[in-house]
Structures are given as structure tokens and as C-alpha cells.
Motif scaffolding. Structure first.
Motif, mmCIF file in Angstrom:
data_model
loop_
_atom_site.group_PDB
_atom_site.id
_atom_site.type_symbol
_atom_site.label_atom_id
_atom_site.label_comp_id
_atom_site.label_asym_id
_atom_site.label_seq_id
_atom_site.Cartn_x
_atom_site.Cartn_y
_atom_site.Cartn_z
ATOM 1 N N TYR A 134 42.985 48.123 25.670
ATOM 2 C CA TYR A 134 43.868 47.077 26.223
ATOM 3 C C TYR A 134 43.878 47.180 27.873
ATOM 4 C CZ TYR A 134 47.850 44.403 27.293
ATOM 5 O OH TYR A 134 48.736 43.270 27.932
ATOM 6 N N THR A 135 44.255 48.502 27.954
ATOM 7 C CA THR A 135 44.390 48.633 29.721
ATOM 8 C C THR A 135 43.160 48.388 30.359
ATOM 9 O OG1 THR A 135 44.398 50.975 29.409
ATOM 10 C CG2 THR A 135 46.234 50.117 29.527
ATOM 11 N N SER A 138 42.889 44.498 30.550
ATOM 12 C CA SER A 138 43.858 44.124 31.461
ATOM 13 C C SER A 138 43.414 44.339 32.850
ATOM 14 C CB SER A 138 45.026 44.618 31.298
ATOM 15 O OG SER A 138 45.530 44.550 30.186
ATOM 16 N N ALA A 139 42.980 45.470 33.326
ATOM 17 C CA ALA A 139 42.210 45.961 34.569
ATOM 18 C C ALA A 139 41.286 44.913 35.020
ATOM 19 C CB ALA A 139 42.189 47.427 34.686
ATOM 20 N N ALA A 141 40.571 41.792 33.777
ATOM 21 C CA ALA A 141 41.104 40.540 34.041
ATOM 22 C C ALA A 141 41.944 40.367 35.233
ATOM 23 C CB ALA A 141 42.185 40.164 32.771
ATOM 24 N N VAL A 142 42.591 41.238 35.724
ATOM 25 C CA VAL A 142 43.393 41.264 36.892
ATOM 26 C C VAL A 142 42.563 41.412 38.391
ATOM 27 C CG1 VAL A 142 45.175 42.385 38.437
ATOM 28 C CG2 VAL A 142 45.566 41.944 35.926
ATOM 29 N N GLY A 143 41.449 42.346 37.922
ATOM 30 C CA GLY A 143 40.612 42.631 39.282
ATOM 31 C C GLY A 143 39.703 41.672 39.549
#
Length: 143
Positions: A134-135, A138-139, A141-143
Motif C-alpha cells: 500500500y505504501t 501510494s508513493a 501514485a503521488v510521485g
């Protein structure tokens, strides 16, 4: 970073090898019981075969998925401590469970503790993989 990845892989490899040794020993105990009872296949209806057969089968049922959880953590950046958090209780649990079931097919403290430790390894592995995946997602998707 490459050094840490190499180190975590070495930890995984060590737990895989030790658990393979446990599997080998349990398999040898099945063979010894077969020779002693002259049982060619299955349990032959002989009660003495139940313990060694179930100890080996139970180990075969639990170890591969736990090792897959450990393996899944490697590319996700799972820490050394997370790998030990899976590998140590798994390995100790499998040893205790194997000893307990090989000695007695009825309820035993060693079997109980062995299963609890195995379940702890599973829980740590499942939570670790879900969290790391998940992390990581998430990284990305944000990055």
C-alpha cells in the motif's frame, strides 16, 4: 541500497534453507515410520503412522505461503526486522509443532505453541506485505 537488498535476500535464503531442512527431517521420520510399520502408502490403517504423516503434511501446508510472504517483501523494501518477524516464529513454530506431533497425535503443548507461532508469522507477513504494498503504491501514485 543494493547491499541492504542483498542482506535481506540472504536472511530470506537462510530461513528458506532451515525450513527445507525441517521438511527433510520430517520426511525422513515418515520414511522411518513406513519401514518400521511396513506401510507402503498412506497410513495403512496403522495409528503409529498418523503423527509423522501429519507433522510432515502440516509443515508442507504452512511453510510455502509464509516463505512467499517473505519473498514478496524483498522488492517492497521489507526490513530485516520484518523478515525476522516472520522467519523466526515460523521456524521455531514449525520445529515445536513437528516435535509435538511426532511424539503424540493427541493435544500437546508443543503443537499448540507451534501453531500459535506459525499464525503469528502469518499475521506479521500478511500485515507487512499489505502495508508495504500500500505504501509503495501510494508513493508511486503521488510521485
Amino acid at each position: 541500497m543494493a547491499d541492504m537488498q542483498s542482506y535481506t535476500f540472504q536472511i530470506f535464503a537462510l530461513y528458506a534453507a532451515v525450513n527445507a531442512l525441517i521438511m527433510l527431517i520430517l520426511g525422513m521420520l515418515v520414511t522411518r515410520a513406513r519401514v518400521r510399520t511396513q506401510t507402503d502408502i498412506g497410513d495403512g490403517g496403522i495409528a503409529e503412522m498418523a503423527g509423522p504423516l501429519r507433522a510432515h503434511a502440516n509443515n508442507t501446508e504452512y511453510v510455502p505461503m509464509a516463505l512467499l510472504l517473505m519473498l514478496a517483501l524483498l522488492p517492497l523494501g521489507g526490513s530485516v526486522w520484518l523478515l525476522h518477524g516472520i522467519g523466526a516464529p515460523l521456524t521455531i513454530g514449525r520445529i515445536l509443532h513437528g516435535i509435538g506431533l511426532s511424539r503424540n497425535v493427541g493435544p500437546s503443548g508443543l503443537r499448540f505453541i507451534g501453531m500459535i507461532l506459525t499464525w503469528i508469522a502469518y499475521i506479521v507477513g500478511i500485515v507487512g506485505v499489505v502495508y508495504m504494498a500500500y505504501t509503495t503504491m501510494s508513493a508511486i501514485a503521488v510521485g
